[in-house]
Design an enzyme around this catalytic site. Structure first.
Site, short mmCIF file in Angstrom:
data_model
loop_
_atom_site.label_atom_id
_atom_site.label_comp_id
_atom_site.label_asym_id
_atom_site.label_seq_id
_atom_site.Cartn_x
_atom_site.Cartn_y
_atom_site.Cartn_z
N LYS A 61 0.80 -1.31 0.02
CA LYS A 61 -0.01 -0.07 -0.18
C LYS A 61 0.94 1.17 -0.13
CE LYS A 61 -3.75 -2.60 2.05
NZ LYS A 61 -4.46 -3.26 2.97
N GLN A 68 -4.91 -1.91 9.40
CA GLN A 68 -4.65 -3.12 8.80
C GLN A 68 -5.22 -4.21 9.58
OE1 GLN A 68 -3.49 -3.73 5.70
NE2 GLN A 68 -3.94 -5.95 6.02
N ASP A 104 -11.22 2.20 3.78
CA ASP A 104 -11.82 0.84 3.72
C ASP A 104 -13.11 0.56 3.42
OD1 ASP A 104 -9.72 -1.07 3.33
OD2 ASP A 104 -9.16 -0.97 5.45
#
Ligand code: NDP
Length: 273
Positions: free
Chosen positions: A44, A88, A111
């Site tokens: 990322k 994460q 997200d």
């Protein structure tokens, strides 16, 4: 590759945004030292650098308390140079994932896991799409197959992949069936699929004889075998004999997920400007 094309387009867009004084910024939080999470976070950060997105990494020890993590998120929610926040998953057992997801400001939730964003997806009026299902939609579009009226089968019903995937296919007028671990006859259902999305987490669960001739098969699964090989939820060699189009693992959905995260971060920069 579709993911590269999307990243190239975003790179050009970010350069134009910067000229207008808007710089997208992504904060990536990682708690503990899970090797798979480390790989994802590195990918990322690399994608941010490639596109010109500013990024910050917060690598916290596995002993970090939930309170400390929530305080960091609160700080990032208010930080002007940060347009997107990603924590994460999975988190260490002592931290409540739901509390962490709920703490991220919905307009920085790249997200799209926050209940506000999940609800918006449900009614088809959203700012962000969850990265993996959004990436799958791009790949289906790329295959040239029209979703409208097609039999779509999603195997897996997680909040992160299966459920939002179902909604996105429904928004595009697919006739969608969702399977899970309690589905009585999986093969009977998957054989009906014109479009089959596997998001299970069981190596090569979907065999060639479970796939209709000419189907489009999207394999979301990423399963690390004891011999370190990475395989999907679909047996690629068998499925590719039947499918009209099929995504490989690695190299299929994974890079699309990252490209969609970058897209959401750019969108977040506009929302927070
Ligand atoms: P979860 O474990 O959260 O969900 C798995 C789903 O599969 C559940 O709904 C479960 O059913 C169902 N399931 C499990 N076993 C069976 C079975 N034998 N038959 C039918 N259904 C079954 O996983 P995720 O959705 O988070 O991830 C799925 C896979 O996708 C994993 O391999 C993961 O690594 C990968 N992944 C890949 C990404 C990418 O970028 N490529 C991103 C995210 C995930 P039930 O609900 O009944 O338990």
């Amino acid at each position: 590759m579709v993911s590269q094309r999307i990243k190239d387009e975003l790179k050009a867009e970010v350069s134009e945004m910067k000229a207008k004084g808007i710089t997208p910024g992504l904060a990536v939080i990682i708690v503990g030292d899970d090797p798979a999470s480390r790989v994802y976070v590195n990918s990322k950060k690399k994608a941010c650098a490639e596109i010109g997105i500013y990024s910050e990494e917060y690598a916290l020890s596995g002993e970090t308390s939930q309170q400390e993590l929530l305080e960091l998120i609160e700080k990032l929610n208010k930080k002007d140079d940060i347009s997107g926040i990603l924590c994460q998953l999975p988190l260490p057992k002592h931290i409540d994932e739901k509390a962490v997801i709920d703490a991220i400001a919905p307009n920085k939730d790249v997200d799209a896991f926050h209940p506000v964003n999940v609800g918006k997806i449900m009614i088809g009026d959203y700012d962000f799409l969850p990265c993996t299902p959004a990436g799958v939609m791009e790949l289906i579009k790329e295959s040239g197959i029209e979703i409208k009226g097609k039999e779509c089968v999603v195997v897996g019903r997680s909040n992160i992949v299966g459920k939002p995937m179902t909604m996105l296919l429904l928004h595009e007028h697919g006739t969608v069936t969702v399977c899970h671990s309690k589905t009585r006859d999986l093969k009977e259902v998957t054989l009906r699929a014109d479009i089959l999305v596997a998001a299970v987490g069981v190596p090569e669960l979907i065999r060639g004889d479970m796939i209709k001739e000419g189907a489009v098969v999207i394999d979301v699964g990423m399963n690390r075998l004891p011999d370190k090989r990475l395989v999907g939820d679909v047996c690629f060699s068998e499925a590719s004999e039947k499918a009209m189009a099929i995504t490989p693992v690695p190299g299929g959905v994974g890079p699309m997920t990252i490209a969609m995260l970058m897209k959401n971060t750019v969108k977040a920069a506009y929302l927070n400007a």
